[in-house]
Write a protein that holds these residues in place. Structure first.
Motif, short mmCIF file in Angstrom:
data_model
loop_
_atom_site.label_atom_id
_atom_site.label_comp_id
_atom_site.label_asym_id
_atom_site.label_seq_id
_atom_site.Cartn_x
_atom_site.Cartn_y
_atom_site.Cartn_z
N ARG A 26 -38.98 -46.12 19.30
CA ARG A 26 -37.53 -46.09 19.51
C ARG A 26 -36.79 -45.72 18.23
O ARG A 26 -35.86 -44.91 18.25
CB ARG A 26 -37.09 -47.47 20.00
CG ARG A 26 -35.59 -47.59 20.22
CD ARG A 26 -35.23 -48.97 20.70
NE ARG A 26 -33.80 -49.10 20.88
CZ ARG A 26 -33.19 -50.21 21.27
NH1 ARG A 26 -33.92 -51.29 21.54
NH2 ARG A 26 -31.87 -50.25 21.42
N SER A 27 -37.24 -46.32 17.13
CA SER A 27 -36.58 -46.01 15.84
C SER A 27 -36.74 -44.54 15.48
O SER A 27 -35.80 -43.88 15.03
CB SER A 27 -37.17 -46.91 14.75
OG SER A 27 -36.64 -46.58 13.49
N ALA A 28 -37.99 -44.01 15.71
CA ALA A 28 -38.23 -42.60 15.37
C ALA A 28 -37.42 -41.68 16.26
O ALA A 28 -36.87 -40.66 15.80
CB ALA A 28 -39.72 -42.30 15.48
N VAL A 29 -37.29 -41.97 17.55
CA VAL A 29 -36.53 -41.12 18.47
C VAL A 29 -35.05 -41.15 18.12
O VAL A 29 -34.36 -40.11 18.16
CB VAL A 29 -36.79 -41.58 19.92
CG1 VAL A 29 -35.83 -40.89 20.87
CG2 VAL A 29 -38.22 -41.30 20.32
N GLU A 30 -34.52 -42.33 17.79
CA GLU A 30 -33.10 -42.43 17.46
C GLU A 30 -32.80 -41.71 16.14
O GLU A 30 -31.70 -41.15 15.96
CB GLU A 30 -32.70 -43.91 17.36
CG GLU A 30 -32.69 -44.62 18.70
CD GLU A 30 -32.37 -46.10 18.55
OE1 GLU A 30 -32.34 -46.55 17.38
OE2 GLU A 30 -32.17 -46.79 19.57
N THR A 31 -33.76 -41.72 15.25
CA THR A 31 -33.53 -41.08 13.94
C THR A 31 -33.72 -39.58 14.02
O THR A 31 -33.16 -38.82 13.20
CB THR A 31 -34.50 -41.67 12.90
OG1 THR A 31 -34.37 -43.10 12.91
CG2 THR A 31 -34.19 -41.16 11.50
N LEU A 32 -34.50 -39.12 15.00
CA LEU A 32 -34.84 -37.70 15.06
C LEU A 32 -33.61 -36.81 15.18
O LEU A 32 -33.53 -35.74 14.55
CB LEU A 32 -35.79 -37.45 16.25
CG LEU A 32 -36.41 -36.06 16.34
CD1 LEU A 32 -37.27 -35.80 15.11
CD2 LEU A 32 -37.27 -35.94 17.59
N ASP A 33 -32.61 -37.20 15.97
CA ASP A 33 -31.41 -36.38 16.14
C ASP A 33 -30.55 -36.34 14.88
O ASP A 33 -29.74 -35.41 14.71
CB ASP A 33 -30.57 -36.92 17.30
CG ASP A 33 -31.29 -36.74 18.63
OD1 ASP A 33 -32.17 -35.87 18.70
OD2 ASP A 33 -30.99 -37.50 19.58
N LEU A 34 -30.71 -37.32 14.00
CA LEU A 34 -29.88 -37.38 12.81
C LEU A 34 -30.50 -36.64 11.63
O LEU A 34 -29.80 -36.37 10.64
CB LEU A 34 -29.63 -38.84 12.41
CG LEU A 34 -28.98 -39.72 13.51
CD1 LEU A 34 -28.89 -41.16 13.03
CD2 LEU A 34 -27.61 -39.17 13.88
N VAL A 35 -31.79 -36.37 11.70
CA VAL A 35 -32.49 -35.75 10.58
C VAL A 35 -32.52 -34.23 10.80
O VAL A 35 -32.95 -33.76 11.87
CB VAL A 35 -33.92 -36.31 10.45
CG1 VAL A 35 -34.67 -35.57 9.35
CG2 VAL A 35 -33.86 -37.80 10.15
N LYS A 36 -32.07 -33.47 9.81
CA LYS A 36 -32.05 -32.01 9.87
C LYS A 36 -33.12 -31.38 9.00
O LYS A 36 -33.47 -30.21 9.20
CB LYS A 36 -30.68 -31.49 9.45
CG LYS A 36 -29.53 -32.08 10.27
CD LYS A 36 -29.69 -31.77 11.77
CE LYS A 36 -28.50 -32.34 12.57
NZ LYS A 36 -28.65 -32.09 14.01
N ASP A 37 -33.63 -32.13 8.05
CA ASP A 37 -34.61 -31.59 7.12
C ASP A 37 -35.93 -31.37 7.88
O ASP A 37 -36.45 -32.29 8.50
CB ASP A 37 -34.83 -32.56 5.95
CG ASP A 37 -35.81 -31.98 4.93
OD1 ASP A 37 -35.82 -30.76 4.74
OD2 ASP A 37 -36.58 -32.79 4.37
N PRO A 38 -36.48 -30.16 7.86
CA PRO A 38 -37.72 -29.87 8.61
C PRO A 38 -38.89 -30.76 8.19
O PRO A 38 -39.66 -31.21 9.04
CB PRO A 38 -38.01 -28.40 8.30
CG PRO A 38 -36.66 -27.84 7.97
CD PRO A 38 -35.91 -28.93 7.27
N SER A 39 -39.05 -31.02 6.89
CA SER A 39 -40.18 -31.85 6.46
C SER A 39 -40.01 -33.29 6.95
O SER A 39 -41.00 -33.94 7.36
CB SER A 39 -40.29 -31.83 4.94
OG SER A 39 -39.09 -32.34 4.33
N ALA A 40 -38.79 -33.80 6.96
CA ALA A 40 -38.56 -35.16 7.46
C ALA A 40 -38.81 -35.23 8.96
O ALA A 40 -39.36 -36.21 9.47
CB ALA A 40 -37.14 -35.61 7.13
N ARG A 41 -38.38 -34.16 9.65
CA ARG A 41 -38.62 -34.16 11.09
C ARG A 41 -40.12 -34.10 11.39
O ARG A 41 -40.58 -34.72 12.36
CB ARG A 41 -37.91 -32.95 11.73
CG ARG A 41 -36.37 -33.07 11.71
CD ARG A 41 -35.73 -31.80 12.25
NE ARG A 41 -36.04 -31.62 13.67
CZ ARG A 41 -35.32 -32.13 14.68
NH1 ARG A 41 -34.26 -32.89 14.39
NH2 ARG A 41 -35.66 -31.92 15.92
#
Length: 533
Positions: free
Chosen positions: A322-337
Motif C-alpha cells: 500500500r505504501s509503495a502504491v501510494e508513493t508511486l504516483d508522487l515519485v517522478k524520478d525513474p530510478s526511484a520508481r
C-alpha cells in the motif's frame, strides 16, 4: 498439539486388574458376577433343599421299615396258626397291629392277607374319614337325564390311580419283596409307604403296609427353609441393581452432561477426575473423552493462534504494498520508481510464498490422516529431490550434494512419501537461503541402530544458540544481517518438524564448528524409526 496429548496419555500408568485373567471386560465380569451370584444362591438353596428332602424321606423310610419289620416279626410269631399249612389269625393280627402302632394319627397301618384282602386298618380305630371334593355336577339333557361327560384324555381319577399304585405295591410284597417309596394316596396326598411281607419260613401269610402322612409337612418345612435363600437372592439382586446403577448408569449420565456442556460451548474440555481414576471400561472411556476434548481444545487454540499469526504476517507485506502504491504516483524520478517497482515485486513474491506455505500447513493434517503409511526408500527419494535441484540450478546458486550411503542396509522407513519429501525440500531450501553464493549444501543419510538419520548442512552463518529451538516456531523469520528480506515465510521448519513428529521422529538443529570453534554453518538432523518388515 495432539502429540502432547498422546505423550501424556502414553506416560499415564496402565493399571491391571487383579481379575484380568478372567475372560471378558471388567464391567462385563462385574455384571455377570452380580447376576450369577443371585442365581447361584437360589440354585444352591434348591440343591440343599433337595438333599434335605431326600434325607428326610430316606430317614422316614428307614424308620417305617424298622417299625414294620418289628411288627411283621411279632405278627408272624404270635398270629400264625396251622401246620403244615400255616395261615394268619386275622382277628388276633388286627389286635396286634392296633396295639403295636406307635402313632396312629400320624401313620396308617394296613394288614392284608395272602389274597390281598384288608384284614386290619388303623383308620378304623381312630375314626379317620377320607375327605374328597365332590365331582362337578353333570349336565342334563332335555329329558332331565344326567349325561356322563368324557374325561380329559390322559388323566385318571386320583382314587383309581392310588388303588392301582397300592395294588402294584402289594403284588411285589406278596412275592416276598420289601417295597418302599413315595406314592399318592386316594386323597391325592403324597405319602411315604413301606410294604413288608409277613413270612413264615417260605410262605407269605400277608403284607403289612405302613404309610406316613407327614410328607406334605416335610415339603412345607423345605419351602420354609428355602425362604432365607430366596430373601438373600432377592437382596443380592436388588443390591447388584443399585450397584450397577451407581457404577454405570450415573457415571454415563455424568459423561453425557459433560459432553453436552462441551457441545453447547459452556466448557472447552471434559474434566471428571474421579471417573478417570476408575480402573474399568468407564475409566478408559472417561480418559479417552478427556484426552479427545483436550486435544480439540488445544487444536482450537492452535487454530486461533495460527489465524492471528497469519493476519499479522499478511498485514506486513500488504502495508508495504500500500505504501509503495501510494508513493508511486508522487515519485517522478525513474530510478526511484524502479526501486518502488522492485519493492512491489518483492512484496508480491513474499505474499505468494506466504500464501503457499499457509495453504500447505493447513492441508498438512488432512494429508497425514488420509494417506496410509507405506515403506519409503529415503535414498531413492533424496536422489530424486537432489536431481531436481541440480536440473534447475542457476549460476551463483548454492549446489546440493548428496552423499549416498555405502555398505549399509536400505534406508527405509514407514511413512508417507509426499510429506517426507516436503521435509527434505524445506530443509534444503532453508539451507540454500542461508548459504553464500556458490556454496554447497551437503545432504547425507546414515543408520544408527534402529533409526535412520538424515542430515542437511549449509555453509551459512549458523543459528544463534538461543534460537536453536525458536527457529521451529511458526513465522520465525529472523535472518542475519545482509540476508534478503521476505524470502521465507517462517513456516518451512515448523511444517518439517510437525511432519517428523507425525512419523514418530524428531528434527533438531545445531551449529557446525570449525577450527578454533568457529561456526561454519548449521546442521539439521532428522531422525526416523527404521522400517522393520
Amino acid at each position: 498439539m495432539a502429540s502432547a496429548t498422546d505423550t501424556a496419555r502414553a506416560e499415564r500408568p496402565q493399571r491391571r486388574s487383579r481379575l484380568a485373567w478372567l475372560p471378558g471386560t471388567r464391567l462385563g465380569r462385574l455384571i455377570i458376577g452380580l447376576n450369577v451370584l443371585g442365581l447361584a444362591i437360589l440354585v444352591g438353596g434348591a440343591l440343599v433343599m433337595n438333599e434335605l428332602r431326600r434325607g428326610l424321606v430316606e430317614a422316614r423310610i428307614d424308620s417305617l421299615t424298622t417299625q414294620g419289620e418289628l411288627m411283621a416279626s411279632i405278627i408272624e410269631q404270635a398270629a400264625t396258626v396251622g401246620e403244615p399249612a400255616p395261615a394268619m389269625d386275622a382277628a388276633y393280627a388286627n389286635d396286634l397291629v392296633l396295639q403295636l402302632l406307635a402313632n396312629p394319627r400320624g401313620q396308617r397301618a394296613r394288614l392284608f392277607d395272602a389274597q390281598g384282602k384288608v384284614v386290619a386298618d388303623s383308620d378304623w380305630v381312630v375314626d379317620r374319614v377320607e375327605r374328597k371334593a365332590l365331582p362337578p355336577a353333570r349336565a342334563r339333557d332335555e329329558a332331565g337325564l344326567h349325561l356322563d361327560l368324557p374325561r380329559p384324555e390322559g388323566r385318571e381319577p386320583q382314587p383309581q390311580a392310588a388303588r392301582r399304585a397300592l395294588a402294584g405295591e402289594l403284588r411285589r410284597a406278596l412275592a416276598g419283596e420289601h417295597v418302599s417309596g413315595l406314592r399318592r394316596s386316594g386323597e391325592g396326598e403324597e405319602v411315604v409307604s413301606v410294604s413288608i411281607p409277613i413270612q413264615h419260613v417260605q410262605a407269605v401269610l400277608g403284607v403289612l403296609t405302613l404309610e406316613a402322612r407327614d410328607v406334605d409337612e416335610i415339603i412345607a418345612r423345605e419351602r420354609a427353609a428355602l425362604i432365607p435363600f430366596i430373601l438373600i437372592a432377592t437382596g443380592v439382586t436388588l443390591l447388584s441393581s443399585i450397584m450397577l446403577s451407581r457404577l454405570i448408569a450415573q457415571p454415563v449420565r455424568r459423561l453425557s452432561r459433560a459432553a453436552d456442556r462441551v457441545r453447547m460451548s459452556r466448557a472447552r474440555a471434559i474434566s471428571l477426575p474421579d471417573l478417570a481414576d476408575r480402573d474399568d471400561e468407564l475409566g478408559d472411556l472417561t480418559r479417552s473423552l478427556e484426552d479427545m476434548t483436550h486435544a480439540l481444545s488445544e487444536r482450537m487454540d492452535a487454530i486461533e493462534s495460527f489465524a492471528a499469526d497469519v493476519a499479522h504476517e499478511i498485514r506486513n507485506p500488504l502495508t508495504s504494498l500500500r505504501s509503495a502504491v501510494e508513493t508511486l504516483d508522487l515519485v517522478k524520478d525513474p530510478s526511484a520508481r524502479e526501486r518502488l517497482f522492485a519493492v512491489l515485486k518483492n512484496d508480491v513474491q513474499r505474499l505468494d510464498r506466504l500464501v503457499t506455505d499457509i495453504s500447505n500447513a493447513s492441508r498438512l493434517d488432512a494429508e497425514l490422516s488420509r494417506d496410509q503409511p507405506k515403506p519409503v526408500d529415503l535414498e531413492r527419494l533424496m536422489t530424486d529431490i537432489v536431481s531436481l535441484y541440480d536440473a534447475t540450478l542457476k549460476p551463483g546458486e548454492p549446489q546440493v550434494r548428496f552423499a549416498r550411503p555405502r555398505g549399509i542396509e536400505p534406508a527405509r522407513v514407514l511413512g508417507r512419501e509426499g510429506p517426507l519429501g516436503q521435509i527434505f525440500r524445506n530443509l534444503i531450501d532453508n539451507a540454500r537461503s542461508f548459504s553464500p553464493p556458490g556454496g554447497t549444501v551437503s545432504v547425507a543419510i546414515h543408520r544408527a541402530r534402529d533409526e535412520i538419520v538424515v542430515t542437511v548442512a549449509d555453509e551459512g552463518p549458523g543459528v544463534p544458540p538461543e534460537n536453536l529451538e525458536t527457529i521451529f516456531e511458526r513465522f520465525y523469520t529472523s535472518r542475519p544481517k545482509g540476508a534478503a528480506f521476505g524470502g521465507n515465510s517462517g513456516l518451512g521448519l515448523s511444517i518439517a518438524r510437525q511432519i517428523a513428529e507425525a512419523h514418530g521422529g524428531a528434527l533438531k538443529a545445531e551449529n557446525r564448528l570449525g577450527a578454533g570453534d568457529q561456526v561454519v554453518g548449521a546442521l539439521f538432523s532428522l531422525t526416523l524409526p527404521a522400517y522393520a518388515p
